[in-house]
Design a protein around this motif. Structure first.
Motif, PDB file in Angstrom:
ATOM      1  N   GLN A  52       0.783  -1.230  -0.091  1.00 26.30           N
ATOM      2  CA  GLN A  52      -0.098   0.133   0.014  1.00 26.30           C
ATOM      3  C   GLN A  52       0.873   1.177   0.102  1.00 26.30           C
ATOM      4  OE1 GLN A  52      -3.241   0.156   2.909  1.00 26.30           O
ATOM      5  NE2 GLN A  52      -3.564  -2.143   2.639  1.00 26.30           N
ATOM      6  N   SER A  53       2.058   1.326   0.456  1.00 20.87           N
ATOM      7  CA  SER A  53       2.949   2.407   0.739  1.00 20.87           C
ATOM      8  C   SER A  53       3.239   2.515  -0.730  1.00 20.87           C
ATOM      9  CB  SER A  53       4.284   2.259   1.665  1.00 20.87           C
ATOM     10  OG  SER A  53       4.963   1.126   1.317  1.00 20.87           O
ATOM     11  N   TYR A  54       3.908   1.632  -1.446  1.00 26.09           N
ATOM     12  CA  TYR A  54       4.229   1.978  -2.955  1.00 26.09           C
ATOM     13  C   TYR A  54       3.242   2.132  -3.841  1.00 26.09           C
ATOM     14  CZ  TYR A  54       8.786  -0.233  -2.151  1.00 26.09           C
ATOM     15  OH  TYR A  54       9.842  -0.559  -1.581  1.00 26.09           O
ATOM     16  N   ARG A  55       1.933   1.993  -3.387  1.00 26.80           N
ATOM     17  CA  ARG A  55       0.649   2.193  -4.352  1.00 26.80           C
ATOM     18  C   ARG A  55       0.445   3.692  -3.945  1.00 26.80           C
ATOM     19  NH1 ARG A  55      -4.696   1.581  -3.643  1.00 26.80           N
ATOM     20  NH2 ARG A  55      -5.996   1.333  -5.815  1.00 26.80           N
ATOM     21  N   LEU A  56       0.794   4.097  -2.743  1.00 24.44           N
ATOM     22  CA  LEU A  56       0.378   5.479  -2.488  1.00 24.44           C
ATOM     23  C   LEU A  56       1.334   6.400  -3.216  1.00 24.44           C
ATOM     24  CD1 LEU A  56      -0.357   5.539   1.184  1.00 24.44           C
ATOM     25  CD2 LEU A  56      -1.872   6.573  -0.635  1.00 24.44           C
ATOM     26  N   LEU A  57       2.521   6.150  -3.599  1.00 23.36           N
ATOM     27  CA  LEU A  57       3.622   6.707  -4.207  1.00 23.36           C
ATOM     28  C   LEU A  57       3.019   6.940  -5.702  1.00 23.36           C
ATOM     29  CD1 LEU A  57       6.423   8.344  -4.579  1.00 23.36           C
ATOM     30  CD2 LEU A  57       7.416   5.924  -4.993  1.00 23.36           C
ATOM     31  N   TYR A  58       2.499   5.607  -6.076  1.00 23.72           N
ATOM     32  CA  TYR A  58       2.121   5.631  -7.697  1.00 23.72           C
ATOM     33  C   TYR A  58       1.005   6.674  -7.680  1.00 23.72           C
ATOM     34  CZ  TYR A  58      -0.202   3.700 -11.744  1.00 23.72           C
ATOM     35  OH  TYR A  58      -0.809   3.634 -13.081  1.00 23.72           O
ATOM     36  N   LEU A  59      -0.022   6.485  -6.877  1.00 23.32           N
ATOM     37  CA  LEU A  59      -1.356   7.375  -7.123  1.00 23.32           C
ATOM     38  C   LEU A  59      -0.984   8.886  -6.900  1.00 23.32           C
ATOM     39  CD1 LEU A  59      -3.754   5.423  -4.760  1.00 23.32           C
ATOM     40  CD2 LEU A  59      -3.753   5.563  -7.118  1.00 23.32           C
ATOM     41  N   HIS A 106       6.998   6.668  12.065  1.00 19.69           N
ATOM     42  CA  HIS A 106       7.463   7.003  10.667  1.00 19.69           C
ATOM     43  C   HIS A 106       6.455   7.485   9.834  1.00 19.69           C
ATOM     44  CE1 HIS A 106      11.084   5.840   7.696  1.00 19.69           C
ATOM     45  NE2 HIS A 106      10.517   7.191   7.666  1.00 19.69           N
ATOM     46  N   TRP A 107       5.358   6.650   9.923  1.00 18.40           N
ATOM     47  CA  TRP A 107       4.143   6.760   9.187  1.00 18.40           C
ATOM     48  C   TRP A 107       3.534   8.149   9.140  1.00 18.40           C
ATOM     49  CZ3 TRP A 107       2.204   5.775   4.726  1.00 18.40           C
ATOM     50  CH2 TRP A 107       0.898   6.156   4.387  1.00 18.40           C
ATOM     51  N   ALA A 108       3.541   8.737  10.574  1.00 19.19           N
ATOM     52  CA  ALA A 108       2.948  10.029  10.808  1.00 19.19           C
ATOM     53  C   ALA A 108       3.941  10.748   9.649  1.00 19.19           C
ATOM     54  CB  ALA A 108       3.231  10.280  12.072  1.00 19.19           C
ATOM     55  N   GLU A 109       5.105  10.728   9.615  1.00 28.10           N
ATOM     56  CA  GLU A 109       5.895  11.589   8.661  1.00 28.10           C
ATOM     57  C   GLU A 109       5.438  11.394   7.289  1.00 28.10           C
ATOM     58  OE1 GLU A 109      10.195  10.910   9.494  1.00 28.10           O
ATOM     59  OE2 GLU A 109       9.907  11.533  11.601  1.00 28.10           O
ATOM     60  N   GLU A 111       2.840  10.168   6.202  1.00 27.56           N
ATOM     61  CA  GLU A 111       1.449  10.751   6.018  1.00 27.56           C
ATOM     62  C   GLU A 111       1.593  11.904   5.459  1.00 27.56           C
ATOM     63  OE1 GLU A 111      -2.930  10.356   7.867  1.00 27.56           O
ATOM     64  OE2 GLU A 111      -1.224  10.199   9.328  1.00 27.56           O
ATOM     65  N   ALA A 112       2.268  12.883   6.310  1.00 27.28           N
ATOM     66  CA  ALA A 112       2.295  14.263   6.080  1.00 27.28           C
ATOM     67  C   ALA A 112       2.857  14.606   4.730  1.00 27.28           C
ATOM     68  CB  ALA A 112       3.361  14.980   7.000  1.00 27.28           C
ATOM     69  N   PHE A 113       4.025  13.737   4.175  1.00 22.44           N
ATOM     70  CA  PHE A 113       4.541  14.043   3.063  1.00 22.44           C
ATOM     71  C   PHE A 113       3.409  13.761   1.747  1.00 22.44           C
ATOM     72  CE2 PHE A 113       8.691  12.792   4.764  1.00 22.44           C
ATOM     73  CZ  PHE A 113       8.967  14.078   5.085  1.00 22.44           C
ATOM     74  N   ALA A 114       2.648  12.729   2.005  1.00 21.92           N
ATOM     75  CA  ALA A 114       1.660  12.213   1.114  1.00 21.92           C
ATOM     76  C   ALA A 114       0.474  13.317   1.052  1.00 21.92           C
ATOM     77  CB  ALA A 114       0.984  10.994   1.530  1.00 21.92           C
ATOM     78  N   ARG A 115      -0.050  13.852   2.099  1.00 26.34           N
ATOM     79  CA  ARG A 115      -0.828  14.852   2.027  1.00 26.34           C
ATOM     80  C   ARG A 115      -0.422  16.267   1.600  1.00 26.34           C
ATOM     81  NH1 ARG A 115      -5.315  13.600   5.207  1.00 26.34           N
ATOM     82  NH2 ARG A 115      -5.117  11.925   6.706  1.00 26.34           N
ATOM     83  N   GLN A 116       0.933  16.263   1.688  1.00 26.33           N
ATOM     84  CA  GLN A 116       1.287  17.705   0.980  1.00 26.33           C
ATOM     85  C   GLN A 116       1.765  17.277  -0.466  1.00 26.33           C
ATOM     86  OE1 GLN A 116       4.905  18.668   3.202  1.00 26.33           O
ATOM     87  NE2 GLN A 116       3.545  19.063   5.156  1.00 26.33           N
ATOM     88  N   ASN A 117       1.557  16.068  -0.791  1.00 27.70           N
ATOM     89  CA  ASN A 117       1.918  15.713  -2.158  1.00 27.70           C
ATOM     90  C   ASN A 117       3.327  15.713  -2.455  1.00 27.70           C
ATOM     91  OD1 ASN A 117       1.114  14.479  -4.469  1.00 27.70           O
ATOM     92  ND2 ASN A 117       0.549  16.075  -5.547  1.00 27.70           N
ATOM     93  N   ASN A 118       4.075  15.709  -1.420  1.00 27.40           N
ATOM     94  CA  ASN A 118       5.569  15.700  -1.702  1.00 27.40           C
ATOM     95  C   ASN A 118       6.215  14.322  -2.145  1.00 27.40           C
ATOM     96  OD1 ASN A 118       8.299  16.238  -1.325  1.00 27.40           O
ATOM     97  ND2 ASN A 118       8.242  17.119   0.694  1.00 27.40           N
TER      98      ASN A 118
END
Length: 567
Positions: A52-59, A106-109, A111-118
């Protein structure tokens, strides 16, 4: 008082303990199995976090508008119940808990990058994050393996513990139950074989079998005493029975001696000698009233010892006295009483027999006297009268007197011959009366004495009991048969005479004399003949009915019917 511990209760406790241990093991195994089920789910969920973490990077690169939705889904997977529950388990290692907390931080960090689309920062930290997830998955796997190994160790230990406990229960049961029972079985077989001193039992145990062993040992000891006492009593009774049997044998032999032989001094002496030897008597003596000259005594009379006396009495009649002095062993008093009664009855019957013999002799003499009076006395009286007439005629010398004398001499000779014939008949009859009481043989002897006087065929058939008549009655009956048979020989002119003695349909005894001759012309007897009258007179003395009649097929029948009261 000794306290008894129940062996059955102890065995029950051991079995209950085994069941409890088995229950604990089963419960623990079920708990471990249930936790292993959640471990597998946790490993699967944690393993899916990497994908799922790799999938989030793709999305984030291709479909940024779906990132939020997938973040929520990822949060749901990261906080799945299987991952949260494993943190609260009692035996969860600290490494698993720390690894899970590291992932959360680590996921909290991330998750923040994902929400910021970083995408760049997310991508740079993704490798470390996935490595941390791998470490978590590894920790979960290792924890699961540890639990499986623990469960296996627990099962092996538990099986060894159960086997040990069962072995102890078996050993305890063999020691406390099986071994005592085998000893009891062996002891009971010995008691059954009358070995009351059986093998020693464990009477010191404070359980039920110890109590049973003590009771069994006490019981066998009492049985041994009882058996010994009973054996002594049986031996004593056997000795008494032997003595009683010996006494009965002696009484039987004495009875045989007294009943078979005629009683005299020799018989009584032999009897008392045998009784003295059999009953161990010091002295025995028999005094018979009326025979005081008999010296019947054995042994030496002891003046210091009391002489026991038993009177010989029957129906209040004293016949004698039996005296004795006992020896050792003492005789049974009943034996001596029975002997006294036996001797008394033997003497009484001997006396009665002598009296009966005397009466029979007097009766025979009376019968002979009466028969002589009725036959020879009359003939002799007739001869005396004829002799007187002859003397008177001899004094006359005329021819008529001489002719009368010759007639008287002829009558004299005829009367003398008749008297002699009657005497022979009476002698034959009296011999039969004394020597033979059998009616069949008596009739045959009578007929045999007449066969020389005729050529007629004569038969005898008697179906009456042998002792139907007493001697006096038999004389009258034989004389009637003789007279009727002589009449048939002289007057019937037939070929056959039959004499039958039988029972008629009324149950009365009857004697028939039948011939096949011309038949009797009349019942009126000619002058100078008295045979029919004598037959009738004898029948009246017998209280019998005499019937003389012509037979329808020819001949004459003489029937004597005897009433039942005659016998």
């Amino acid at each position: 008082m000794q306290t008894t511990r129940s062996v059955s209760l102890r065995i029950a406790k051991y079995l209950f303990l085994i069941i409890a241990v088995a229950g604990v093991i089963i419960s623990l195994s079920l708990v471990i199995m249930a936790s292993n089920k959640s471990d597998a789910e946790a490993i699967n969920v944690s393993g899916s976090l990497r994908m799922q973490s790799y999938r989030l990077l793709y999305l984030m690169e291709k479909q940024p508008d779906t990132v939020e939705k997938n973040l929520r889904f990822y949060e749901k997977s990261l906080h799945a119940p299987s991952l949260v529950d494993i943190q609260h388990q009692l035996f969860t290692p600290d490494g698993v808990k720390q690894s899970y907390q590291t992932i959360l931080k680590h996921w909290a960090e991330m998750e923040a990058f994902a929400r910021q689309n970083n995408i760049r920062q997310y991508s740079q930290n993704l490798t470390d994050y996935v490595s941390e997830v791998d470490d978590f998955v590894f920790e979960l796997q290792r924890f699961s393996e540890q639990k499986w190994f623990f469960a296996l160790s627990v099962l092996c230990f538990s099986m060894l513990l159960i086997v040990g406990m069962v072995s102890y229960v078996i050993w305890f049961t063999r020691r406390e139950v099986v071994k005592p029972l085998k000893l009891l079985t062996h002891a009971s077989m010995q008691v059954q074989m009358r070995q009351f001193n059986h093998i020693p039992l464990d009477t010191e145990n404070d359980n039920e079998l110890g109590t049973l062993a003590r009771v069994f040992t006490q019981m066998s000891a009492e049985l041994g005493k009882l058996y010994s006492r009973l054996e002594e009593e049986v031996n004593e009774q056997t000795q008494k029975l032997r003595q009683t049997n010996h006494s009965l044998t002696t009484l039987y032999q004495s009875s045989q001696s007294l009943t078979v032989n005629s009683i005299n001094e020799t018989i009584l002496s032999q009897l008392l000698s045998r009784i003295r030897a059999s009953e161990h008597l010091r002295y025995i003596e028999l005094e018979v009233l009326g025979a005081e000259h008999w010296d019947i005594k054995f042994g030496e009379k002891q003046s210091a010892q009391r002489v026991q006396v038993e009177e010989l009495k029957v129906e209040n009649e004293t016949l004698g006295v039996l005296l004795w002095q006992a020896g050792l062993p003492c005789p049974d008093p009943r034996m001596m009483q029975n002997l006294a009664q036996m001797l008394a009855r033997a003497l009484f019957f001997h006396k009665a027999q002598r009296q009966q013999e005397h009466l029979l002799l007097m009766e025979e003499r009376s019968i002979i006297a009466r028969e002589l009076h009725d036959s020879l006395a009359q003939v002799l009286s007739f001869l005396q009268i004829q002799l007187t007439l002859l003397k008177h005629n001899l004094k006359k010398e005329d021819e008529l007197a001489k002719q009368k004398s010759l007639t008287i001499i002829a009558d004299f000779e005829q009367a003398l011959s008749s008297g002699y014939a009657q005497l022979r008949e009476l002698l034959a009859t009296f011999r039969l009366t004394v020597q033979e009481a059998n009616l069949q043989l008596a009739l045959e002897h009578v007929i045999d004495s007449l066969r020389s006087q005729t050529t007629m065929k004569m038969t005898v058939n008697s179906q009456l009991p042998s002792q139907s008549l007493n001697p006096q009655q038999l004389v009258h009956m034989l004389q009637i048969v003789r007279e009727a048979t002589l009449n048939a020989i002289k007057h019937s002119k037939g070929q056959f005479i039959e004499i039958r003695a039988q029972t008629n349909i009324e149950g009365e005894y009857e004697i028939l004399i039948q011939d096949d001759g011309i038949g009797i012309p009349s019942l009126d007897e000619p002058t100078g003949h008295y045979g029919l009258n004598i037959m009738a007179e004898r029948s009246r003395q017998l209280n019998a009915e005499l019937t003389i009649s012509r037979r329808s097929q020819g001949g004459t029948e003489v029937k004597i019917t005897l009433p039942q009261t005659l016998f």
